[in-house]
Motif scaffolding. Structure first.
Motif, PDB file in Angstrom:
ATOM      1  N   GLY A  84       0.845  -1.300   0.204  1.00 28.14           N
ATOM      2  CA  GLY A  84      -0.145   0.316  -0.079  1.00 28.14           C
ATOM      3  C   GLY A  84       0.535   1.061  -0.566  1.00 28.14           C
ATOM      4  O   GLY A  84       1.932   1.381   0.010  1.00 28.14           O
ATOM      5  N   LEU A  85       0.143   2.373   0.611  1.00 21.61           N
ATOM      6  CA  LEU A  85       0.862   3.260   0.197  1.00 21.61           C
ATOM      7  C   LEU A  85       2.030   3.607   1.488  1.00 21.61           C
ATOM      8  O   LEU A  85       1.598   3.760   2.534  1.00 21.61           O
ATOM      9  CB  LEU A  85      -0.068   4.768   0.601  1.00 21.61           C
ATOM     10  N   VAL A  86       3.067   3.760   1.573  1.00 21.89           N
ATOM     11  CA  VAL A  86       3.894   4.540   2.443  1.00 21.89           C
ATOM     12  C   VAL A  86       3.558   6.202   2.399  1.00 21.89           C
ATOM     13  O   VAL A  86       4.078   7.178   1.566  1.00 21.89           O
ATOM     14  CB  VAL A  86       5.184   4.129   2.465  1.00 21.89           C
ATOM     15  N   ALA A 107       4.788   4.337  -9.710  1.00 26.54           N
ATOM     16  CA  ALA A 107       4.479   2.948  -8.468  1.00 26.54           C
ATOM     17  C   ALA A 107       3.220   4.104  -7.837  1.00 26.54           C
ATOM     18  O   ALA A 107       2.407   3.706  -7.128  1.00 26.54           O
ATOM     19  CB  ALA A 107       5.306   2.563  -8.345  1.00 26.54           C
ATOM     20  N   ALA A 108       3.883   5.166  -7.270  1.00 26.88           N
ATOM     21  CA  ALA A 108       3.534   6.018  -6.008  1.00 26.88           C
ATOM     22  C   ALA A 108       1.573   6.635  -6.812  1.00 26.88           C
ATOM     23  O   ALA A 108       0.824   6.492  -5.344  1.00 26.88           O
ATOM     24  CB  ALA A 108       4.336   7.170  -5.524  1.00 26.88           C
ATOM     25  N   LEU A 109       2.105   6.870  -7.937  1.00 24.54           N
ATOM     26  CA  LEU A 109       0.431   7.630  -8.376  1.00 24.54           C
ATOM     27  C   LEU A 109      -0.845   6.584  -8.302  1.00 24.54           C
ATOM     28  O   LEU A 109      -1.885   6.786  -7.863  1.00 24.54           O
ATOM     29  CB  LEU A 109       0.699   7.830  -9.564  1.00 24.54           C
ATOM     30  N   ARG A 110      -0.037   5.723  -8.979  1.00 26.99           N
ATOM     31  CA  ARG A 110      -1.148   4.359  -8.369  1.00 26.99           C
ATOM     32  C   ARG A 110      -1.475   3.835  -7.449  1.00 26.99           C
ATOM     33  O   ARG A 110      -2.632   3.120  -7.326  1.00 26.99           O
ATOM     34  CB  ARG A 110      -0.381   3.127  -9.478  1.00 26.99           C
ATOM     35  N   ARG A 111      -0.379   4.117  -6.521  1.00 25.12           N
ATOM     36  CA  ARG A 111      -1.375   3.342  -5.013  1.00 25.12           C
ATOM     37  C   ARG A 111      -2.237   4.540  -4.329  1.00 25.12           C
ATOM     38  O   ARG A 111      -2.499   3.835  -3.786  1.00 25.12           O
ATOM     39  CB  ARG A 111       0.027   2.937  -3.427  1.00 25.12           C
TER      40      ARG A 111
END
Lengths: 533, 533
Positions: B267-269, B329-333
């Motif tokens: 998930g998001l960190v 990847a961050a934007l997708r999460r």
């Protein structure tokens, strides 16, 4: 015993009541659950025809929803009022909290034109924000002449210390209210300015003759009536020269002969809160309401028991003790007043830039300062005396009174009625300095002579304390927020070199303006790191 | 220097930021103007693509309008979050303020099933009220194990003092959040429970090995991840055995190898607030954001300078220092997380009857009492110690802690960090009793070991003060609201006959429940007359 909503007479009588509610949506957040009706009771009473609600507490944003909810519980247009004499923010967080009226009364001595312009804007700002909150009736202007500095209940709430000023400014405020589309209320008839006891707690006596009242007390009421004020609130005062039996609120001599007759007032007469001790100590809840209505009041504010008031007045009418025409006249006046209000506005009740500017200008116009040099930074004590601790509007949020001296190096020590005493038993040196710590002391006194505190605050030996600190060369500065009388008294013993200032208003804006000027070069680099987790 | 909203890369990077705003609609009411962006800055940044806001302060009713306003300034769905670990009412007046999580951790030792059921309801109540306020992301559960009672920052915020309890309850809370339709956040990875210094003020060091972390610190995070927690927040802690250079927030060993690798979190960190001293003392605003993102964080919380963070990360990507895939990847999460939230609910954010019942039940389930006879009425002192004075949520409104003892005859004296000191320089008799007055003393200590206060509160000699009052036969009763560790310490010196009680929660409901039981026959007839003018 509940009133009977199916009884047509009781339903009409119910219209004349103004009951008290919290400004909070939720019962659990009522601050005074013994005075503020629950939502269940409010719904029942509004359903039974009760025609008005007085609100207190909560935020302006919440109040907007609250007034809509209350109105939705009634099938008639309600009178929705509040004691927002000093701006809607005085009672409802987030709206404009303005300097007390007496600040403009003092300005009026120097610059009457500016004072009148500001009083009119003051009224308009209050009206417009009230309307944005869903209120349609502002319980002001105070028309009492504060010619008795020892007055524990009026004080800085008055627009002046003499009749002309009080009248000119009360009328200007009323014009602002009317332009803003809400009803006003001149209070407390026949004049509460020259009393030295508090009608919340007992029944003050005003020994004056009709002639003296004509000279001092009546002019501001006449001015407000001439300005078209919609309602007049009665005072819980005994005037033995006019009516040796009954206080003004319950006296037909005062309400009918004087107010209706001599002053020719045709609008709504409303009682002050009937739950006050001055009334409840002498009369039961039905009795008090009946006597007030019989004496000439149209609206019954905060009856001690709404159901008893409705039943009592209905019975007095049914039994012929009070003619039905009195009821019809009161209902007609209520209808006519409501026809004058503008519909509530959908805008947010928070201050607009123009209203912010007014808040600031009122503060600026009412400050006094006297010093030769600002207070240098360094270790010291920021000794604050507040009127009341929880809640304390003056110290809400990021209060400059706390933060600016702290950034300057001064540690805050706040004194209040529920804290550890700073006093010791030495009339020459009353402050127990070892409890406070070392260093120069900046003294900030937030004292305005509020009701309910009676003389308690005045008994604190601040004059001797100032002299004590000066003798020890430890007084860095003095600011009084509130009472001009305390300010005069303390200034009389103050060395001219001491940085000193006065603001009638206690709001953060007043703190910011005065401290920015009194504290030398406030450092912007020292900021609190406290940003919570 | 402002970021460039026209630059497509900067716009995408901006989505990863979560900036801080006050919950108040109006700039003037910001409590921490140095941390909370003005509406002008917020509008500009949201317009430039900033994707998240963390809110604090104001009322729940106001927050509902505030979140709508913020969302209206953006053309994308925002992440709207708050640190409402203990219910929305912990940060926003009017919503439910629940007992601290550790209360359920203690209950879990006795009745694990009930504790887990209540923790799940706790999460659901928080989620549902958050959603009614327009929030979609709750920054909880705390997954730290509070195995160090001296911990100044975690303490009663943790769900347990050992890993199994903390994990079981954090997972239950997270299930409640998910059912309520908002995102959760396990924090503070890799575990902040065993630190004795405060990461708000400096960089704590955790000397533990990977094996030890696996035993104590990781289980609650594993449990929350297994329960589907949407995000994990990093801790500002140095773990020299894992990464001797960088604190967890900036360490790829901790974020990428451990959290993504060993714990398998997809998930998001999110970083903890980058404005904290632990980070800003060592890194500039751009540098800190770049290092965190490079180490593996997806979202940048409270960057010290949002524009610098956006420019810095964009530059690091443009220059090839950080691969563009990390950004994607961050934007997708972030997108995937937002797809899981339920739309905000139109209902009022105030507690429903079922939520009230939960508030009360949590209080009831977490009280401890021990006495042989209740406290008789009579003249005495109600000595209260509060954590912080303005604001003081525990004493807001008609606080039972003030009013019930007052009705009982006990005069309130409130001690706080900004008041006159009640202490004297005598280790055996530390309370300066002549400053307080005569009579038996009911001691109410609202102390929970908050952040920012470090060890200051703990240094007050309450143990000796209790012994002093007992010796003089003047201790009428003792209530601790907050720290179970202070309660244990004081109870160890308390005579069994003394009326004593403990509540982990400080809310009015806890005060009411305990005082109703400790005070003999509370009189209903003595009520405050203070109803304001």
């Amino acid at each position: 015993m509940s009133c009977q909503p199916s009884d047509p007479l009781q339903r009409q009588v119910a219209e004349l009541l103004v009951v008290r509610a919290s400004g909070h949506l939720d019962d659990q957040h009522r601050r005074y659950p013994q005075w503020e009706l629950s939502n269940g009771d409010l719904q029942r009473l509004l359903n039974a025809g009760v025609g008005g609600v007085i609100l207190l507490g909560g935020s302006a944003v919440e109040l907007q929803q609250r007034t809509r909810k209350l109105q939705s519980w009634s099938d008639q247009q309600l009178l929705l009022c509040a004691d927002v004499e000093e701006g809607v923010g005085q009672r409802f967080d987030g709206a404009s909290w303005l300097v007390p009226p007496l600040a403009l009364g003092r300005l009026h001595q120097i610059d009457p034109e500016q004072a009148i312009t500001l009083a009119e804007r003051y009224g308009y700002c209050t009206a417009d924000q009230a309307r944005r909150c869903g209120l349609n009736w502002v319980l002001g202007p105070v028309c009492d002449v504060n010619n008795n500095p020892a007055n524990p209940v009026i004080n800085v709430r008055a627009w002046g210390e003499e009749p002309t000023t009080a009248g000119a400014l009360a009328a200007a405020f009323q014009r602002g209210l009317a332009r803003g589309g809400v009803l006003g209320c001149a209070k407390h008839f026949p004049g509460h300015g020259d009393t030295a006891s508090d009608s919340h707690l007992n029944l003050p006596v005003l020994p004056h003759s009709r002639e003296r009242l004509e000279q001092v007390e009546f002019p501001p009421f006449r001015a407000a009536i001439a300005a078209g004020v919609d309602s007049v609130m009665t005072a819980h005062l005994l005037l033995p020269q006019l009516d040796p039996q009954q206080p003004a609120t319950l006296s037909s001599v005062v309400l009918s002969d004087l107010l209706r007759g001599a002053l020719g007032f045709n609008g709504l007469v409303v009682t002050d809160a009937l739950v006050m001790e001055a009334i409840t100590a002498r009369h039961g809840p039905a009795d008090a309401a009946v006597l007030a209505f019989e004496a000439g009041a149209d609206l019954i504010l905060m009856p001690a028991d709404a159901d008893a008031a409705i039943s009592g007045i209905s019975q007095a009418i049914a039994q012929g003790r009070i003619p039905i025409q009195r009821l019809h006249a009161a209902l007609r006046r209520r209808r006519e007043a409501l026809a004058r209000v503008q519909p509530s506005s959908p805008g947010l009740p928070l201050p607009t830039p123009a209203e912010r500017e007014l808040e600031q200008r009122l503060v600026t116009a009412s400050l006094e300062q006297s010093f030769t040099a600002p207070i240098p930074p360094g270790e010291g004590i920021n000794l604050i005396r507040i009127d009341a601790a929880w809640p304390c509007p003056a110290l809400n949020g990021a209060a400059p009174a706390l933060h600016l001296p702290q950034q300057h190096g001064f540690r805050s020590v706040v004194i209040h009625g529920q804290g550890v005493s700073p006093w010791q038993d030495d009339p020459e040196a009353p402050l127990a300095l070892e409890r406070l710590g070392d260093g120069p002391v900046l003294l900030q006194l937030f004292l305005r002579g509020n009701p309910f505190r009676g003389e308690r605050d005045r008994q604190e030996p601040w004059r001797a304390a100032v002299q004590q600190l000066q003798r020890l060369d430890r007084l860095a500065g003095l600011i009084v927020y509130g009472s001009p009388y305390l300010w005069s008294e303390l200034r009389s013993v103050l060395a001219p070199s001491i940085a000193a200032a006065f603001s009638p208003g206690q709001m953060p804006e007043a703190q910011r303006q005065l401290l920015s000027s009194l504290l030398q070069h406030p450092s912007d680099s020292l900021q609190s790191r406290d940003f919570t987790d």
